[in-house]
Design a protein around this motif. Structure first.
Motif, PDB file in Angstrom:
ATOM      1  N   TYR A   1      18.021 -34.625  18.544  1.00  0.00           N
ATOM      2  CA  TYR A   1      19.090 -35.490  17.849  1.00  0.00           C
ATOM      3  C   TYR A   1      18.667 -36.787  18.140  1.00  0.00           C
ATOM      4  O   TYR A   1      18.638 -37.729  17.301  1.00  0.00           O
ATOM      5  CB  TYR A   1      20.402 -35.278  18.421  1.00  0.00           C
ATOM      6  CG  TYR A   1      21.023 -33.814  17.745  1.00  0.00           C
ATOM      7  CD1 TYR A   1      21.024 -33.672  16.557  1.00  0.00           C
ATOM      8  CD2 TYR A   1      21.445 -33.032  18.825  1.00  0.00           C
ATOM      9  CE1 TYR A   1      21.424 -32.480  16.013  1.00  0.00           C
ATOM     10  CE2 TYR A   1      22.064 -31.858  18.213  1.00  0.00           C
ATOM     11  CZ  TYR A   1      21.874 -31.497  17.043  1.00  0.00           C
ATOM     12  OH  TYR A   1      22.722 -30.291  16.476  1.00  0.00           O
ATOM     13  N   THR A   2      18.264 -37.259  19.305  1.00  0.00           N
ATOM     14  CA  THR A   2      17.724 -38.308  19.864  1.00  0.00           C
ATOM     15  C   THR A   2      16.608 -39.084  19.043  1.00  0.00           C
ATOM     16  O   THR A   2      16.396 -40.112  18.732  1.00  0.00           O
ATOM     17  CB  THR A   2      17.639 -38.831  21.087  1.00  0.00           C
ATOM     18  OG1 THR A   2      16.814 -37.764  21.655  1.00  0.00           O
ATOM     19  CG2 THR A   2      19.328 -38.469  21.831  1.00  0.00           C
TER      20      THR A   2
ATOM     21  N   LYS B   1      13.187 -31.752   4.107  1.00  0.00           N
ATOM     22  CA  LYS B   1      12.799 -30.834   5.254  1.00  0.00           C
ATOM     23  C   LYS B   1      12.258 -31.491   6.305  1.00  0.00           C
ATOM     24  O   LYS B   1      12.482 -31.010   7.475  1.00  0.00           O
ATOM     25  CB  LYS B   1      11.502 -30.151   4.524  1.00  0.00           C
ATOM     26  CG  LYS B   1      11.021 -28.963   5.394  1.00  0.00           C
ATOM     27  CD  LYS B   1       9.704 -28.443   4.619  1.00  0.00           C
ATOM     28  CE  LYS B   1       9.099 -27.460   5.852  1.00  0.00           C
ATOM     29  NZ  LYS B   1       7.674 -27.027   5.181  1.00  0.00           N
ATOM     30  N   ILE B   2      11.692 -32.707   6.184  1.00  0.00           N
ATOM     31  CA  ILE B   2      11.392 -33.505   7.554  1.00  0.00           C
ATOM     32  C   ILE B   2      12.526 -33.956   8.423  1.00  0.00           C
ATOM     33  O   ILE B   2      12.480 -33.643   9.512  1.00  0.00           O
ATOM     34  CB  ILE B   2      10.392 -34.600   7.085  1.00  0.00           C
ATOM     35  CG1 ILE B   2       8.969 -34.398   6.491  1.00  0.00           C
ATOM     36  CG2 ILE B   2      10.271 -35.599   8.378  1.00  0.00           C
ATOM     37  CD1 ILE B   2       7.984 -35.262   6.038  1.00  0.00           C
ATOM     38  N   LEU B   3      13.531 -34.385   7.569  1.00  0.00           N
ATOM     39  CA  LEU B   3      14.785 -34.700   8.359  1.00  0.00           C
ATOM     40  C   LEU B   3      15.452 -33.391   8.990  1.00  0.00           C
ATOM     41  O   LEU B   3      15.881 -33.656  10.122  1.00  0.00           O
ATOM     42  CB  LEU B   3      15.403 -35.490   7.308  1.00  0.00           C
ATOM     43  CG  LEU B   3      17.072 -35.893   7.855  1.00  0.00           C
ATOM     44  CD1 LEU B   3      16.550 -37.280   8.852  1.00  0.00           C
ATOM     45  CD2 LEU B   3      17.699 -36.551   6.736  1.00  0.00           C
ATOM     46  N   ASP B   4      15.444 -32.351   8.185  1.00  0.00           N
ATOM     47  CA  ASP B   4      16.049 -31.260   8.910  1.00  0.00           C
ATOM     48  C   ASP B   4      15.321 -30.894   9.865  1.00  0.00           C
ATOM     49  O   ASP B   4      15.857 -30.667  11.271  1.00  0.00           O
ATOM     50  CB  ASP B   4      16.089 -30.068   7.892  1.00  0.00           C
ATOM     51  CG  ASP B   4      17.273 -30.364   6.612  1.00  0.00           C
ATOM     52  OD1 ASP B   4      17.969 -31.232   6.920  1.00  0.00           O
ATOM     53  OD2 ASP B   4      17.137 -29.628   5.952  1.00  0.00           O
TER      54      ASP B   4
ATOM     55  N   THR C   1      13.384 -32.638  12.143  1.00  0.00           N
ATOM     56  CA  THR C   1      13.337 -33.668  13.212  1.00  0.00           C
ATOM     57  C   THR C   1      14.916 -33.232  13.958  1.00  0.00           C
ATOM     58  O   THR C   1      15.182 -33.310  14.990  1.00  0.00           O
ATOM     59  CB  THR C   1      13.466 -35.032  12.613  1.00  0.00           C
ATOM     60  OG1 THR C   1      12.092 -35.236  11.972  1.00  0.00           O
ATOM     61  CG2 THR C   1      13.386 -36.081  13.754  1.00  0.00           C
ATOM     62  N   ILE C   2      15.920 -33.248  13.005  1.00  0.00           N
ATOM     63  CA  ILE C   2      17.216 -33.056  13.663  1.00  0.00           C
ATOM     64  C   ILE C   2      17.180 -31.603  14.482  1.00  0.00           C
ATOM     65  O   ILE C   2      17.903 -31.707  15.731  1.00  0.00           O
ATOM     66  CB  ILE C   2      18.459 -33.348  12.708  1.00  0.00           C
ATOM     67  CG1 ILE C   2      18.705 -34.726  11.855  1.00  0.00           C
ATOM     68  CG2 ILE C   2      19.708 -32.592  13.053  1.00  0.00           C
ATOM     69  CD1 ILE C   2      19.468 -35.004  10.836  1.00  0.00           C
TER      70      ILE C   2
END
Length: 161
Positions: free
Chosen positions: A107-108, A97-100, A102-103
């Motif tokens: 993106y950078t 969830k955190i990765l999603d 953040t993306i």
């Protein structure tokens, strides 16, 4: 924006082939430096600061470096997937969830975060980690910005049997 994120933002504009060739050239140069085979003129080839996007954008693509960069990417990408999407202890929905999120936000920022994880988690040189993180996030983000781990898993190169 952190220094790593600023570098990623500049790298983001480069073609994937250019990034892969830069990755191969950087890995080769670091290997040569470790073996004592090249003079680096006081430049720390492992540092984030050593990445010169202007040089990378103008440099011709050496097929040997492109091939080396692709091989390195194909070898490390599944390890990074395991590290980010299947942390120790099994499947972690919160990490995904955190990765999603953040993306989806930036993106950078995601690539900058991933570069730091590659340095601390896999012990990669910061310059190599930054190039790899940029490539990984660029390739994965082309398909989908949500459900990133599922998309990433589908994009992994299957090992030869």
């Amino acid at each position: 924006m952190t220094e790593v994120e600023a570098i990623v933002a500049s790298l983001w504009e480069l073609d994937d082939d250019v990034l892969e060739a830069q990755l191969g050239a950087r890995a080769q140069a670091i290997g040569d430096d470790v073996a004592g085979g090249v003079a680096t003129r006081g430049v720390d080839l492992t540092s984030w600061e050593s990445i010169d996007v202007n040089v990378a954008a103008r440099a011709s693509i050496d097929p040997r470096f492109l091939d080396a960069g692709r091989r390195l990417f194909d070898r490390v990408n599944p390890l990074v997937y395991e590290l980010m999407c299947k942390p120790i202890g099994g499947d972690d929905a919160e990490t995904r969830k955190i990765l999603d999120e953040t993306i989806n936000q930036n993106y950078t920022k995601a690539a900058g975060m991933l570069a730091r994880v590659l340095v601390s988690g896999l012990g990669l040189a910061p310059a190599v980690a930054t190039l790899l993180a940029t490539l990984i996030i660029k390739k994965v983000s082309k398909y989908l910005a949500t459900g990133i781990c599922e998309t990433w898993e589908k994009s992994l190169v299957k090992p030869a049997s």
